[in-house]
Design a protein around this motif. Structure first.
Motif, mmCIF file in Angstrom:
data_model
loop_
_atom_site.group_PDB
_atom_site.id
_atom_site.type_symbol
_atom_site.label_atom_id
_atom_site.label_comp_id
_atom_site.label_asym_id
_atom_site.label_seq_id
_atom_site.Cartn_x
_atom_site.Cartn_y
_atom_site.Cartn_z
ATOM 1 N N LEU A 38 0.854 -1.190 0.000
ATOM 2 C CA LEU A 38 0.000 0.000 0.000
ATOM 3 C C LEU A 38 0.890 1.241 0.000
ATOM 4 C CD1 LEU A 38 -3.107 0.564 2.259
ATOM 5 C CD2 LEU A 38 -1.211 2.191 2.349
ATOM 6 N N VAL A 39 0.556 2.228 -0.844
ATOM 7 C CA VAL A 39 1.342 3.463 -0.927
ATOM 8 C C VAL A 39 0.405 4.664 -0.904
ATOM 9 C CG1 VAL A 39 3.082 4.765 -2.218
ATOM 10 C CG2 VAL A 39 3.043 2.255 -2.371
ATOM 11 N N THR A 40 0.646 5.600 0.003
ATOM 12 C CA THR A 40 -0.119 6.849 -0.005
ATOM 13 C C THR A 40 0.671 7.914 -0.757
ATOM 14 O OG1 THR A 40 0.791 7.779 2.057
ATOM 15 C CG2 THR A 40 -1.092 6.259 2.256
ATOM 16 N N GLY A 41 -0.048 8.806 -1.423
ATOM 17 C CA GLY A 41 0.612 9.886 -2.151
ATOM 18 C C GLY A 41 1.449 9.382 -3.306
ATOM 19 N N ALA A 42 0.857 8.551 -4.164
ATOM 20 C CA ALA A 42 1.632 7.935 -5.249
ATOM 21 C C ALA A 42 1.206 8.394 -6.629
ATOM 22 C CB ALA A 42 1.536 6.414 -5.143
ATOM 23 N N THR A 43 0.591 9.572 -6.730
ATOM 24 C CA THR A 43 0.200 10.066 -8.045
ATOM 25 C C THR A 43 1.331 10.807 -8.746
ATOM 26 O OG1 THR A 43 -0.738 12.045 -7.019
ATOM 27 C CG2 THR A 43 -2.245 10.219 -7.452
ATOM 28 N N SER A 44 2.445 11.030 -8.028
ATOM 29 C CA SER A 44 3.596 11.689 -8.636
ATOM 30 C C SER A 44 4.804 11.504 -7.723
ATOM 31 C CB SER A 44 3.330 13.195 -8.850
ATOM 32 O OG SER A 44 3.169 13.856 -7.601
ATOM 33 N N GLY A 45 5.952 11.955 -8.171
ATOM 34 C CA GLY A 45 7.151 12.026 -7.351
ATOM 35 C C GLY A 45 7.620 10.717 -6.754
ATOM 36 N N ILE A 46 8.051 10.770 -5.500
ATOM 37 C CA ILE A 46 8.605 9.605 -4.814
ATOM 38 C C ILE A 46 7.586 8.477 -4.734
ATOM 39 C CG2 ILE A 46 9.438 8.763 -2.576
ATOM 40 C CD1 ILE A 46 10.715 11.549 -2.169
ATOM 41 N N GLY A 47 6.344 8.817 -4.423
ATOM 42 C CA GLY A 47 5.305 7.794 -4.300
ATOM 43 C C GLY A 47 5.080 7.060 -5.600
ATOM 44 N N GLU A 48 5.005 7.788 -6.687
ATOM 45 C CA GLU A 48 4.803 7.160 -8.003
ATOM 46 C C GLU A 48 5.960 6.231 -8.345
ATOM 47 O OE1 GLU A 48 4.503 8.323 -12.768
ATOM 48 O OE2 GLU A 48 4.606 9.919 -11.254
ATOM 49 N N ALA A 49 7.189 6.729 -8.160
ATOM 50 C CA ALA A 49 8.363 5.918 -8.485
ATOM 51 C C ALA A 49 8.420 4.661 -7.638
ATOM 52 C CB ALA A 49 9.635 6.744 -8.275
ATOM 53 N N THR A 50 8.023 4.772 -6.369
ATOM 54 C CA THR A 50 8.081 3.621 -5.476
ATOM 55 C C THR A 50 6.988 2.610 -5.809
ATOM 56 O OG1 THR A 50 8.984 5.062 -3.743
ATOM 57 C CG2 THR A 50 8.165 2.908 -3.061
ATOM 58 N N ALA A 51 5.795 3.099 -6.117
ATOM 59 C CA ALA A 51 4.712 2.199 -6.524
ATOM 60 C C ALA A 51 5.120 1.412 -7.765
ATOM 61 C CB ALA A 51 3.436 2.996 -6.792
ATOM 62 N N ARG A 52 5.726 2.094 -8.722
ATOM 63 C CA ARG A 52 6.172 1.429 -9.948
ATOM 64 C C ARG A 52 7.263 0.404 -9.633
ATOM 65 N NH1 ARG A 52 8.128 5.451 -12.334
ATOM 66 N NH2 ARG A 52 6.261 6.123 -13.440
ATOM 67 N N ALA A 53 8.213 0.786 -8.775
ATOM 68 C CA ALA A 53 9.320 -0.119 -8.443
ATOM 69 C C ALA A 53 8.818 -1.391 -7.768
ATOM 70 C CB ALA A 53 10.328 0.601 -7.539
ATOM 71 N N PHE A 54 7.876 -1.254 -6.850
ATOM 72 C CA PHE A 54 7.302 -2.435 -6.200
ATOM 73 C C PHE A 54 6.595 -3.327 -7.228
ATOM 74 C CE2 PHE A 54 7.360 -0.371 -1.856
ATOM 75 C CZ PHE A 54 7.988 -1.420 -1.196
ATOM 76 N N ALA A 55 5.820 -2.703 -8.114
ATOM 77 C CA ALA A 55 5.085 -3.475 -9.119
ATOM 78 C C ALA A 55 6.032 -4.210 -10.058
ATOM 79 C CB ALA A 55 4.155 -2.553 -9.907
ATOM 80 N N LEU A 56 7.140 -3.571 -10.440
ATOM 81 C CA LEU A 56 8.110 -4.222 -11.315
ATOM 82 C C LEU A 56 8.767 -5.412 -10.630
ATOM 83 C CD1 LEU A 56 9.838 -1.178 -13.073
ATOM 84 C CD2 LEU A 56 8.205 -2.790 -14.056
ATOM 85 N N GLU A 57 8.758 -5.393 -9.296
ATOM 86 C CA GLU A 57 9.334 -6.511 -8.528
ATOM 87 C C GLU A 57 8.275 -7.531 -8.130
ATOM 88 O OE1 GLU A 57 12.336 -7.322 -7.830
ATOM 89 O OE2 GLU A 57 13.618 -5.538 -7.935
ATOM 90 N N GLY A 58 7.110 -7.455 -8.764
ATOM 91 C CA GLY A 58 6.104 -8.493 -8.582
ATOM 92 C C GLY A 58 5.042 -8.239 -7.535
ATOM 93 N N ALA A 59 5.065 -7.083 -6.869
ATOM 94 C CA ALA A 59 4.082 -6.809 -5.820
ATOM 95 C C ALA A 59 2.733 -6.410 -6.407
ATOM 96 C CB ALA A 59 4.589 -5.692 -4.906
ATOM 97 N N LYS A 60 1.695 -6.637 -5.615
ATOM 98 C CA LYS A 60 0.364 -6.103 -5.911
ATOM 99 C C LYS A 60 0.278 -4.769 -5.189
ATOM 100 C CE LYS A 60 -1.764 -10.714 -6.111
ATOM 101 N NZ LYS A 60 -0.479 -11.460 -5.948
ATOM 102 N N VAL A 61 0.182 -3.686 -5.936
ATOM 103 C CA VAL A 61 0.265 -2.340 -5.369
ATOM 104 C C VAL A 61 -1.107 -1.674 -5.326
ATOM 105 C CG1 VAL A 61 1.314 -0.057 -5.610
ATOM 106 C CG2 VAL A 61 2.641 -2.111 -6.194
ATOM 107 N N TYR A 62 -1.454 -1.139 -4.181
ATOM 108 C CA TYR A 62 -2.703 -0.408 -3.990
ATOM 109 C C TYR A 62 -2.309 0.981 -3.509
ATOM 110 C CZ TYR A 62 -7.764 -0.180 -3.169
ATOM 111 O OH TYR A 62 -9.111 0.116 -3.239
ATOM 112 N N PHE A 63 -2.659 2.014 -4.266
ATOM 113 C CA PHE A 63 -2.139 3.340 -3.935
ATOM 114 C C PHE A 63 -3.216 4.409 -4.008
ATOM 115 C CE2 PHE A 63 -1.816 3.180 -8.515
ATOM 116 C CZ PHE A 63 -1.980 4.490 -8.953
ATOM 117 N N CYS A 64 -2.936 5.528 -3.349
ATOM 118 C CA CYS A 64 -3.907 6.628 -3.327
ATOM 119 C C CYS A 64 -3.238 7.962 -3.597
ATOM 120 C CB CYS A 64 -4.638 6.677 -1.978
ATOM 121 S SG CYS A 64 -3.664 7.369 -0.618
#
Length: 298
Positions: free
Chosen positions: A57-83
């Motif tokens: 789960l990632v809060t504040g992932a529509t841009s910046g650090i949150g977006e990059a981290t959500a993408r990085a987790f997803a590329l490593e196979g995670a199921k990402v839920y973000f807001c």
């Protein structure tokens, strides 16, 4: 003077490496690679990656650090839920991750609103059945003004977004982690958690608060197999930093010179730190605040 500083840095690093048993394993050339920004990871998501099967789960992932981290987790196979509050940007991030073969779901939620953050966390667990990692990243710098011109409304907005938002997030995440027997929580602190900067008093106060929240929660739940830590980014190339620098008349190259590695950090570098803290390689990190400032806290 520059030569002396370089020797001091190398001596300090050699001392640390000696204590860790690494002398002889670290080539001198490798010590200088922080001068060059790393290239973002490319390619499609790996369903067998480091976080395969994990729910993040990632809060504040529509841009910046949150977006990059959500993408990085997803590329490593995670199921990402973000807001995030900006729905169009959230949908764009969701689509971009899915186009790479990753799994990501966006839900509009404002971390300042207790009912919205509760619904966000509840829906994540309802969808995936568990919550392994939470990255509480949503934040704002607020208005950039001299101390005496700081409006009370801005104070409340920044403190509520940055500090109360982390508090509410953990309040809703931890019960699920207790039920399942453990989890990892990472909160976004800042170099401003340690140092004062002109014209952003509410931001600095909120980031100091995050350190205390993190350490207090870590003490309470470490024995329950819930690892809670924070990261302290410094100058990171985001819209928020660009806005703050512009408001204070600081050119990008000037801002970079205030960072010991003489460049602004990338969002991908911060994402890598978050993934490390969330991984099984960081099992002894609890109540820690990891310095990812490029040397600003040295």
């Amino acid at each position: 003077m520059e030569e002396k500083d370089e020797r001091t840095i190398l001596t300090r690093r050699k001392t640390i490496a000696t204590a860790a048993g690494l002398v002889g394993a670290i080539p001198v050339a490798a010590l200088a690679n922080t001068q060059f920004p790393p290239q973002p990871k490319t390619g499609r998501a790996d369903p067998q990656g480091r976080f395969a099967g994990k729910v993040v789960l990632v809060t504040g992932a529509t841009s910046g650090i949150g977006e990059a981290t959500a993408r990085a987790f997803a590329l490593e196979g995670a199921k990402v839920y973000f807001c995030g509050r900006r729905q169009e940007l959230g949908r764009n991030v969701e689509s971009a991750v899915r186009a790479l073969g990753g799994e990501a779901t966006y839900q509009r939620a404002d971390v300042r609103e207790a009912d919205q953050i509760k619904a966000f966390v509840d829906n994540c667990v309802s969808r995936y059945g568990r919550l392994d990692v939470a990255f509480n990243n949503a934040g704002t710098v607020g208005e950039v003004n001299p101390f005496l011109e700081t409006a009370l409304d801005d104070w409340h907005n920044v403190l509520t977004t940055n500090a109360t938002g982390v508090f509410l997030s953990m309040k809703n995440e931890i019960p699920y982690m207790l039920k399942q027997g453990g989890g990892v929580i990472i909160n976004t602190a800042s170099v401003s958690s340690y140092r004062g900067f002109l014209n952003i008093a509410p931001y600095g106060a909120s980031k100091h608060a995050i350190l205390s929240l993190t350490k207090t929660a870590a003490l309470a739940f470490a024995a329950k197999n819930i690892r809670i830590s924070s990261i302290a980014p410094g100058g990171v190339d985001t819209a928020m930093l660009r806005y703050a620098r512009e408001r204070q008349g600081i050119r990008p190259e000037q801002g970079a010179m205030g960072i010991p590695i003489h460049r602004t950090n990338t969002v991908e570098e911060i994402a890598r730190a978050v993934l490390f803290l969330s991984s099984d390689d960081a099992t002894s990190f609890a109540g820690s605040n990891v310095d990812v400032t490029g040397g600003m806290l040295d």
